[in-house]
Enzyme design. Structure first.
Site, mmCIF file in Angstrom:
data_model
loop_
_atom_site.group_PDB
_atom_site.id
_atom_site.type_symbol
_atom_site.label_atom_id
_atom_site.label_comp_id
_atom_site.label_asym_id
_atom_site.label_seq_id
_atom_site.Cartn_x
_atom_site.Cartn_y
_atom_site.Cartn_z
ATOM 1 N N PRO A 165 -15.990 -14.263 3.887
ATOM 2 C CA PRO A 165 -15.164 -15.223 4.627
ATOM 3 C C PRO A 165 -13.890 -15.577 3.856
ATOM 4 C CG PRO A 165 -17.025 -16.342 3.599
ATOM 5 C CD PRO A 165 -17.190 -14.882 3.293
ATOM 6 N N CYS A 206 17.255 -17.894 10.160
ATOM 7 C CA CYS A 206 18.258 -17.390 11.088
ATOM 8 C C CYS A 206 17.626 -16.343 11.987
ATOM 9 C CB CYS A 206 19.425 -16.809 10.280
ATOM 10 S SG CYS A 206 20.809 -16.487 11.328
#
Ligand code: LLP
Length: 428
Positions: free
Chosen positions: A288, A358
């Site tokens: 996990p 951006c």
């Protein structure tokens, strides 16, 4: 919105580990990854208690969130560690992690990574392809060592969230398929080589899986395959690594199961299949990652620009974005958020949380419903502990935020905030 671990609302403000989120931002800067140590340790303990019986192991998948501190924590909690690159391995090594408890993954380990891992004494290689079988043997021979390996098999199950396909998914870059005797040929190949010790199989069926059935099918297919190997080659493989992928809560759409339920059902199924096929129970491993760290992570941002496109949308700009959390841009992942310094309010508004990169796709959350927000507020996004920091990047030369671990009203920096100088460190 759901709060996990030690996160709670006190005086209408978000506290994590007993510390007010404004205090954390004031002290460590913005944005900031905040990790709840108690919750991470609690998750580790739950897995260990539910699964690590009779020699079975829990290997934390480091790709979810790895650094020196985390490796030490994982060691203290008695878990093994899954690493996928020289860089993750180096981190484990430098932290003092016992390398015999490390599993090295990767579909294209370089010769340098292979040498480094053998020299350091990595416990097991999860071996992906024929090229690698030969390379590991060759390098182990040069180094005068014998390397324990597991063969990674694609068991023909592909599961993501609630969808899963039982056949198919042989089209994967990982592992040996069950088609055309590929696995048998791989076992045969290992048998011919002197510097490899084949100890078992590995498989991994996907990530963020909510159903238990695909894991049960995985167990059945893999144990039957081990039985088949015993019949064909007279070799009893002793280890079976079932990978990770246990689903967790990000938003109200997710209804995860408890770790204990996954563990118990897997163990039960393995016992049944072994009994039916008269195969002795192998040592089982699970890996996990997300379910140990995701809910323990909160990212704190400071709100800057706010732009209203009349009748369409209100954008709330924060001082981070896809550079510290690329999961929304990459997977359309969903998150919950809150105004950390004003958690509840009578009126709420619908806003879109935009990052500062951006790139028009740099949106962290679309249509969040939160109290009216103003510049200077602290925005918290929840469940960012897995694959947030570990997938962070320097797009637009944005420095990576600091990571702090909080516990019992104390906060320690476990990863420093990058500086502009750090950004140009390797530029010539
Ligand atoms: N074991 C293996 C062999 C894996 O490939 C993975 C994840 C894990 C264990 C841990 O899976 P977990 O328990 O964390 O779901 N970047 C993606 C997730 C990629 C997972 C890759 N492998 C994301 O952010 O959702």
């Amino acid at each position: 919105m759901k709060l996990f671990g030690t996160s709670k609302v006190v005086d209408n403000k978000l506290q994590i580990g007993g510390i007010d989120s404004s205090e954390l931002i004031n002290k460590f800067g913005s944005p900031l990854y905040v990790m709840d140590e108690e919750l991470i340790r609690d998750n580790c303990r739950r897995y260990i208690k539910a699964f690590a019986k009779n020699g079975n192991r829990v290997a934390y998948a480091g790709k979810a969130f790895i650094n020196l501190y985390m490796c030490k924590l994982i060691k203290e909690e008695g878990l093994c560690l899954d690493v996928v690159s020289g860089g993750e391995l180096f981190t484990a090594y430098k932290s003092g992690f016992p390398l015999e408890n490390v599993y090295l993954h990767g579909n294209n380990k370089t010769p340098e990574e292979i040498s480094m891992a053998i020299e350091l004494g990595v416990g097991r290689f999860v071996t992906d392809n024929f090229y690698e079988i030969e390379k590991i043997n060759e390098i182990a021979e040069e180094l005068g060592k014998t390397q324990k390996i597991l063969l990674r098999v694609t068991p023909g199950i592909e599961a993501h969230t609630h969808d899963y396909i039982k056949t198919g998914q042989v089209d994967s870059k990982f592992g040996f398929t069950l088609l055309e005797d590929e696995v048998f040929r791989a076992v045969e190949k290992c048998n011919q080589l002197d510097n490899l010790e084949l100890v078992g199989f590995h498989c991994h069926i996907g990530s963020q899986i909510f159903d238990i059935e695909p894991f049960e099918d995985e167990v059945e297919i893999m144990i039957n395959l081990m039985k088949e190997i015993e019949n064909r080659f007279n070799i009893t493989l002793k280890e079976l690594d079932l990978g990770g992928g246990f689903g967790i809560y990000y938003t109200e759409e997710d209804e995860p199961r408890e770790a204990e339920e996954f563990c118990e059902r897997i163990l039960q199924k393995a016992a049944e299949v072994c009994e039916d096929s008269k195969f002795s129970m192998p040592i089982l491993t699970i890996e996990p990652g997300r379910s140990i760290v995701a809910n323990a992570g909160t990212t704190l941002y400071t709100v800057g620009s706010i732009k209203e496109v009349p009748g369409i949308r209100k954008y709330v700009g924060v001082d981070g974005g896809m550079s510290d959390n690329i999961r929304t841009a990459l997977y359309q992942a969903k998150y919950e958020c809150a105004v950390a310094n004003r958690m509840e309010s009578d009126n709420k508004e619908k806003v879109t949380i935009a990052g500062k990169c951006c790139e028009s796709g740099d949106i962290l959350i679309t249509d969040a419903i939160i109290p009216p927000v103003k510049s200077g507020d602290i925005l918290a996004t929840f469940t960012t502990g897995a694959y947030g920091y570990s997938m962070s990047n320097n797009y637009n030369r944005i420095p990576k935020p600091a990571v702090v671990m909080v516990k019992d009203k104390e906060a320690k920096i476990i990863v420093k905030k990058e500086s502009f100088e750090d950004l140009i460190r390797n530029d010539l």
